[in-house]
Each structure stands twice: as C-alpha cells, then as structure tokens.
Design an enzyme around this catalytic site. Structure first.
Site, mmCIF file in Angstrom:
data_model
loop_
_atom_site.group_PDB
_atom_site.id
_atom_site.type_symbol
_atom_site.label_atom_id
_atom_site.label_comp_id
_atom_site.label_asym_id
_atom_site.label_seq_id
_atom_site.Cartn_x
_atom_site.Cartn_y
_atom_site.Cartn_z
ATOM 1 N N ARG A 25 0.836 -1.368 -0.113
ATOM 2 C CA ARG A 25 -0.057 0.083 -0.043
ATOM 3 C C ARG A 25 0.956 1.336 -0.145
ATOM 4 O O ARG A 25 0.495 2.320 -0.438
ATOM 5 C CB ARG A 25 -1.029 -0.188 1.206
ATOM 6 C CG ARG A 25 -2.134 1.197 0.917
ATOM 7 C CD ARG A 25 -3.331 1.282 2.025
ATOM 8 N NE ARG A 25 -3.931 -0.272 2.136
ATOM 9 C CZ ARG A 25 -4.313 -0.719 3.293
ATOM 10 N NH1 ARG A 25 -4.021 0.152 4.423
ATOM 11 N NH2 ARG A 25 -4.913 -1.856 3.432
ATOM 12 N N ARG A 44 14.179 -5.385 5.338
ATOM 13 C CA ARG A 44 13.101 -6.195 5.539
ATOM 14 C C ARG A 44 12.052 -6.236 4.290
ATOM 15 O O ARG A 44 10.649 -6.364 4.808
ATOM 16 C CB ARG A 44 12.524 -6.075 6.865
ATOM 17 C CG ARG A 44 13.334 -6.816 8.006
ATOM 18 C CD ARG A 44 12.482 -6.708 9.386
ATOM 19 N NE ARG A 44 13.656 -7.254 10.067
ATOM 20 C CZ ARG A 44 13.331 -8.217 11.055
ATOM 21 N NH1 ARG A 44 12.188 -8.880 10.963
ATOM 22 N NH2 ARG A 44 14.304 -8.664 11.947
ATOM 23 N N VAL A 89 -2.264 5.698 7.968
ATOM 24 C CA VAL A 89 -3.226 5.149 7.029
ATOM 25 C C VAL A 89 -3.608 3.768 6.855
ATOM 26 O O VAL A 89 -2.899 3.117 6.232
ATOM 27 C CB VAL A 89 -3.106 5.791 5.552
ATOM 28 C CG1 VAL A 89 -3.131 7.306 5.849
ATOM 29 C CG2 VAL A 89 -1.856 5.473 5.063
ATOM 30 N N SER A 91 -6.588 0.193 7.732
ATOM 31 C CA SER A 91 -7.912 -0.239 7.815
ATOM 32 C C SER A 91 -8.305 -0.560 9.304
ATOM 33 O O SER A 91 -7.441 -0.734 10.175
ATOM 34 C CB SER A 91 -7.860 -1.827 7.069
ATOM 35 O OG SER A 91 -7.003 -2.603 7.525
ATOM 36 N N GLU A 178 -8.583 -1.920 15.343
ATOM 37 C CA GLU A 178 -7.165 -2.180 14.510
ATOM 38 C C GLU A 178 -6.035 -2.501 15.380
ATOM 39 O O GLU A 178 -6.448 -2.852 16.554
ATOM 40 C CB GLU A 178 -7.108 -0.804 13.480
ATOM 41 C CG GLU A 178 -7.241 0.343 14.439
ATOM 42 C CD GLU A 178 -5.602 0.750 15.194
ATOM 43 O OE1 GLU A 178 -4.846 1.066 14.283
ATOM 44 O OE2 GLU A 178 -5.636 0.431 16.402
ATOM 45 N N GLU A 180 -2.645 -1.060 15.578
ATOM 46 C CA GLU A 180 -1.410 -0.026 15.739
ATOM 47 C C GLU A 180 -1.482 1.368 16.319
ATOM 48 O O GLU A 180 -0.552 1.860 16.781
ATOM 49 C CB GLU A 180 -0.950 0.155 14.185
ATOM 50 C CG GLU A 180 -0.441 -1.060 13.469
ATOM 51 C CD GLU A 180 -1.592 -1.915 12.826
ATOM 52 O OE1 GLU A 180 -2.659 -1.421 12.788
ATOM 53 O OE2 GLU A 180 -1.321 -3.081 12.444
ATOM 54 N N ASP A 203 -14.039 -3.987 7.176
ATOM 55 C CA ASP A 203 -14.937 -5.123 7.550
ATOM 56 C C ASP A 203 -15.809 -4.645 8.738
ATOM 57 O O ASP A 203 -15.446 -3.434 9.458
ATOM 58 C CB ASP A 203 -14.172 -6.412 8.032
ATOM 59 C CG ASP A 203 -13.129 -6.204 8.882
ATOM 60 O OD1 ASP A 203 -11.834 -6.056 8.384
ATOM 61 O OD2 ASP A 203 -13.445 -6.358 10.154
ATOM 62 N N ARG A 216 -8.647 -3.884 -0.048
ATOM 63 C CA ARG A 216 -7.793 -3.127 0.971
ATOM 64 C C ARG A 216 -6.658 -2.211 0.517
ATOM 65 O O ARG A 216 -6.519 -1.265 0.877
ATOM 66 C CB ARG A 216 -7.443 -4.148 2.043
ATOM 67 C CG ARG A 216 -8.842 -4.653 2.650
ATOM 68 C CD ARG A 216 -8.332 -5.732 3.726
ATOM 69 N NE ARG A 216 -9.459 -6.694 4.160
ATOM 70 C CZ ARG A 216 -9.222 -6.761 5.659
ATOM 71 N NH1 ARG A 216 -8.522 -6.520 6.445
ATOM 72 N NH2 ARG A 216 -10.593 -7.499 5.797
HETATM 73 N N1 HPA Z 1 -9.564 -6.830 13.879
HETATM 74 C C1 HPA Z 1 -8.313 -6.077 13.863
HETATM 75 N N2 HPA Z 1 -7.739 -5.323 13.039
HETATM 76 C C2 HPA Z 1 -8.403 -4.988 11.912
HETATM 77 C C3 HPA Z 1 -9.665 -5.565 11.881
HETATM 78 C C4 HPA Z 1 -10.149 -6.516 12.634
HETATM 79 O O1 HPA Z 1 -11.392 -7.168 12.780
HETATM 80 N N3 HPA Z 1 -10.286 -5.260 10.699
HETATM 81 C C5 HPA Z 1 -9.245 -4.408 9.992
HETATM 82 N N4 HPA Z 1 -8.153 -4.277 10.959
#
Ligand code: HPA
Length: 239
Positions: A25, A44, A89, A91, A178, A180, A203, A216
């Site tokens: 990403r 890495r 940034v 998800s 999430e 982090e 989700d 994603r």
């Molecule tokens: N859990 C943890 N982190 C996430 C999730 C989740 O369901 N969806 C996106 N990041």
C-alpha cells in the site's frame, strides 16, 4: 547512520511520514500521488520513499502489522530520523452498526488490551490522544471532500483472531478495531511529536461484511488524499 530496521541516512525522511500497514500500500500511495520518489529504506522489504506532494516533501513507509512492529518504526523515525509527524493510513473493523464499508474513522484517541501500555509506564485504562491540530485538519478535510466519516476512539488489539466476544474486549465507546494506533500515539507522546491515525473500514464485526485484500490495498483513496492534505497543511509547522 542506520538503525536495526532502517538503512536511511539522517535527512532522507521528510518531516511527515504516511504509514500504511502494508508495504504494497505504501508503493500504491507513492505510484499514485508522490512526485520524484526516492527509495530511502529497504530493510526487510519495508520500502520507505521520500518525494513531494503538491510541492511539499513527504515520506511513505509501512509500519507492518501490530503494535510491536508499529512501535519499532515510529520510535526510530521520531528518535533518530528527525520525523515530526506520522500519519497512519490503515484499515479497521467497524464496532458500531452505523459505520459502513469504506467509511473513514479519524482516531481522536485509542484504547487497548495490550501490554504495550505498561512498557510506557501508563495505567491500563490510559487512552493516548492524536495530535489535536492534525486531528482537526483531517476532520475538516473529510468534510471538504464530503467523505463519510466518524471521529472518535478506536481500539487497538493485539489479536486479529480472538476467542473473546467484542464486548469482552473493547471499550463500549470505541468505533472501530485495528492493531497499531495506541503504539503510534504512545511513541509520539514520549518524543513530544505529532501522530494521527486515519482508518478506512475494511470489515464490520457487527454485520460480518468484509472486503478483499485487493480492495484493502487500492480502494482507500479518500483516506490517502485526506492524509496527504494534512501533510501539506503541516508543512512549516515544525521548523
Ligand atoms: N481486527 C483487528 N484489526 C483489524 C480488523 C479487525 O477485525 N479489521 C481491520 N483491521
């Protein structure tokens, strides 16, 4: 100079770094938005790039997944590379029913069930905060771009796969889950730097809907544009 996880030299990173979780990403952001990118780190396979957006110097580098990984990269960027602002940034999974797929969550603060808090000598119920200026800028940018968003608390978990129910894990008022943000905000506060997480719903733990890994990666353009506009507006504030 180099660190165990970064081969860049001092000055190679811009004052503001955008951090997605996924190295692919970060490549997507660089390919779509960043002019004259230069590869500054490849340890890495976590490529870090520095280039410009609307004439402002910006870097992009992935954090990897989870708080231990985020904490390593944020610590080294803040402590050794002169980075002032990190904008995650990423998800997130919706924890409330009125967050739809691809809605944005601007994380004003973050709570966690992680032991990460004890490493920073803060109490278990401590919720570190986003930088208030970057937070306000992101909220106004969501308004300006007419993007569907919510702003509030997120829950940073150590477990993507968990055997407890959501209500047993997260604070009742967390909007999304999430892995982090708490670590990012804690590192920023320790070094007196600025951090913000802008997340896109991938989700829902309420309805069970999900996106594919390909979606994603590329479907989060709104969030990326918000983060880049915040980076532009932060230009010169750390001089
Ligand atoms: N859990 C943890 N982190 C996430 C999730 C989740 O369901 N969806 C996106 N990041």
């Amino acid at each position: 100079m180099a660190t165990p996880h970064n081969s860049a030299n001092l000055g190679d990173f811009a004052k503001t770094v955008l951090m997605p979780g996924d190295p692919k990403r970060s490549k997507f952001i660089v390919d779509n938005f960043i002019e004259n990118p230069v590869l500054v780190n490849d340890v890495r396979g976590v490529q870090g790039y520095t280039g410009t957006y609307k004439g402002v110097r910006v870097s992009v580098m992935a954090s990897g997944m989870g708080m231990p990984s985020m904490s390593i990269y944020a610590y080294e960027l803040f402590k050794f590379y002169g980075v002032e602002n990190i904008i995650r940034v990423g998800s997130a999974g919706a924890l409330v029913k009125d967050l739809n797929l691809f809605d944005i969550v601007v994380a004003k603060c973050a709570c966690t069930d992680s032991n990460m808090l004890s490493a920073f000598n803060v109490p278990k119920d401590f919720s570190p905060q986003a930088d208030s200026e970057m937070y306000e800028l992101a909220v106004s940018e969501c308004e300006r771009q007419k993007l569907p968003y919510k702003a509030g608390k997120v829950f940073s978990s150590d477990n993507f796969y968990c055997h407890k129910s959501v209500s047993e894990r997260a604070d009742e008022d967390a909007l999304a889950i999430e892995m982090e943000t708490t670590a990012l905000y804690l590192n920023a506060s320790v070094f007196n730097k600025r951090a913000l997480s802008i997340l896109t719903v991938s989700d829902s733990l309420v309805t069970g809907v999900e996106t594919t890994s390909e979606q994603r990666r590329s479907a989060f353009l709104g969030m990326m544009k918000v983060a880049l506009e915040v980076a532009v507006k932060m230009d010169g504030k750390n001089d």
